[in-house]
Design a protein around this motif. Structure first.
Motif, PDB file in Angstrom:
ATOM      1  N   HIS A 195       0.822  -1.209   0.000  1.00 53.22           N
ATOM      2  CA  HIS A 195       0.000   0.000   0.000  1.00 53.22           C
ATOM      3  C   HIS A 195       0.861   1.265   0.000  1.00 53.22           C
ATOM      4  O   HIS A 195       0.345   2.368  -0.154  1.00 53.22           O
ATOM      5  N   SER A 251     -12.920 -13.037   4.726  1.00 49.70           N
ATOM      6  CA  SER A 251     -11.768 -12.142   4.731  1.00 49.70           C
ATOM      7  C   SER A 251     -11.585 -11.578   6.130  1.00 49.70           C
ATOM      8  O   SER A 251     -12.499 -11.586   6.949  1.00 49.70           O
ATOM      9  N   ASP A 252     -10.382 -11.100   6.384  1.00 46.87           N
ATOM     10  CA  ASP A 252     -10.034 -10.561   7.687  1.00 46.87           C
ATOM     11  C   ASP A 252      -9.123  -9.362   7.459  1.00 46.87           C
ATOM     12  O   ASP A 252      -8.092  -9.474   6.795  1.00 46.87           O
ATOM     13  N   PHE A 253      -9.493  -8.225   8.000  1.00 46.54           N
ATOM     14  CA  PHE A 253      -8.728  -7.010   7.731  1.00 46.54           C
ATOM     15  C   PHE A 253      -7.370  -6.993   8.434  1.00 46.54           C
ATOM     16  O   PHE A 253      -6.579  -6.068   8.246  1.00 46.54           O
ATOM     17  N   GLU A 256      -6.008  -8.546   5.166  1.00 44.08           N
ATOM     18  CA  GLU A 256      -6.468  -7.937   3.927  1.00 44.08           C
ATOM     19  C   GLU A 256      -6.327  -6.413   4.010  1.00 44.08           C
ATOM     20  O   GLU A 256      -6.176  -5.841   5.078  1.00 44.08           O
ATOM     21  N   TYR A 257      -6.448  -5.787   2.843  1.00 41.24           N
ATOM     22  CA  TYR A 257      -6.522  -4.333   2.828  1.00 41.24           C
ATOM     23  C   TYR A 257      -7.917  -3.920   3.296  1.00 41.24           C
ATOM     24  O   TYR A 257      -8.921  -4.449   2.819  1.00 41.24           O
ATOM     25  N   PRO A 258      -8.005  -2.980   4.239  1.00 44.03           N
ATOM     26  CA  PRO A 258      -9.318  -2.501   4.688  1.00 44.03           C
ATOM     27  C   PRO A 258     -10.121  -1.983   3.505  1.00 44.03           C
ATOM     28  O   PRO A 258      -9.585  -1.392   2.583  1.00 44.03           O
ATOM     29  N   ARG A 259     -11.422  -2.219   3.527  1.00 43.17           N
ATOM     30  CA  ARG A 259     -12.277  -1.811   2.421  1.00 43.17           C
ATOM     31  C   ARG A 259     -13.648  -1.419   2.937  1.00 43.17           C
ATOM     32  O   ARG A 259     -14.100  -1.921   3.982  1.00 43.17           O
TER      33      ARG A 259
END
Length: 280
Positions: A195, A251-253, A256-259
């Motif tokens: 990121h 999914s798990d932030f 993962e990238y927060p969304r």
């Protein structure tokens, strides 16, 4: 938010009456099934009736005392299926330039798509099985939309659908749910960016969206053709995806990238492959 299988059970129960319901399940083979099976076992323990529809040739989907299995014939062997799955996932660990990896991804997705579309076509052409599904009075459909056969059946049967998934290639899940995924911030596949990107890396990241459009077109459009012929109306891939009542995202932030999430999207990062003790 981390959800265990009992929490997922509660979420599914909210779709219908408090009494036990009847659930039609159209799974995807491989690790997708290993995650879903854990949920189905608990649903059955709670008194729900579960019917799983799957091809006769599978790698991991097997009959169980916890659900009714309805199988249909397909024109390929287990050996051929296993060979293509192994070849497809092997390339993920290979090194090389973007172009080399893209070509291998294209070839692998093309072969895997053949098996998925062929299987779905034989299911939709199986008049006896389709008649059984029409007469069974299900309450909802649980499916993994990485293959769209379950979504086609949900539309045909006019049933609410629950999508249980890790994600859909090319970001189609973002497009279907209208969740933003700006390429200026979210790294694309094959780029190996984090990121933290420079301006030129962000430009390159944007350009990587172009091949994704091409990959999705040949990988998912065959399902649009199948759906249009079976339902006797023009249906797009996004039409099928947008009909979901609930998206259960594995999914798990933390990883993962927060969304941003829409109200009907529920992250259940705690539900993955069934937990087994590894040998020494």
């Amino acid at each position: 938010l981390r959800a265990s299988p009992p929490v997922v059970l509660l979420l599914l129960s909210l779709l219908g009456q408090a009494a036990a319901g009847k659930l039609l399940v159209v799974p995807v083979d491989g690790s997708h099934w290993l995650s879903m099976r854990e949920v189905l076992d608990i649903l059955r323990q709670k008194g729900h009736e579960v019917v799983v529809v799957a091809p006769e040739v599978t790698l991991h989907i097997k009959p169980s005392k916890n659900f009714v299995m309805k199988m249909y014939p397909v024109p390929y062997t287990k050996e051929a299926l296993k060979k293509q799955f192994q070849a497809f996932f092997h390339f993920s660990f290979e090194q090389g330039s973007f172009l080399e990896r893209f070509v291998k991804a294209y070839q692998g997705i093309k072969r895997i798509t053949y098996f998925g579309v062929t299987s779905c076509g034989h299911l939709l052409q199986n008049k006896e099985l389709i008649r059984y599904l029409e007469e069974s009075k299900f309450d909802a459909v649980l499916t993994d939309p990485v293959l769209l056969c379950g979504a086609i059946l949900a539309k045909h049967l006019s049933l609410p659908s629950v999508y249980f998934l890790r994600g859909i290639p090319c970001g189609l899940d973002f497009e279907a749910t209208q969740c933003p995924k700006p390429p200026s911030y979210v790294p694309r596949g094959f780029t190996q960016f984090t990121h933290h990107m420079t301006f030129l890396q962000r430009v390159k990241n944007l350009l990587h969206d172009i091949p994704d459009i091409f990959l999705c077109d040949f990988a998912f459009e065959p399902y649009s053709k199948l759906a249009s012929e079976f339902l006797q109306q023009d249906v797009t891939v996004l039409d099928l995806l947008r009909q979901a009542s609930v998206w259960l995202m594995r999914s798990d932030f933390v990883l993962e990238y927060p969304r941003p999430l829409m109200p009907n999207i529920i992250p259940i990062g705690g539900v993955n492959c069934a937990h087994k003790e590894l040998p020494q």
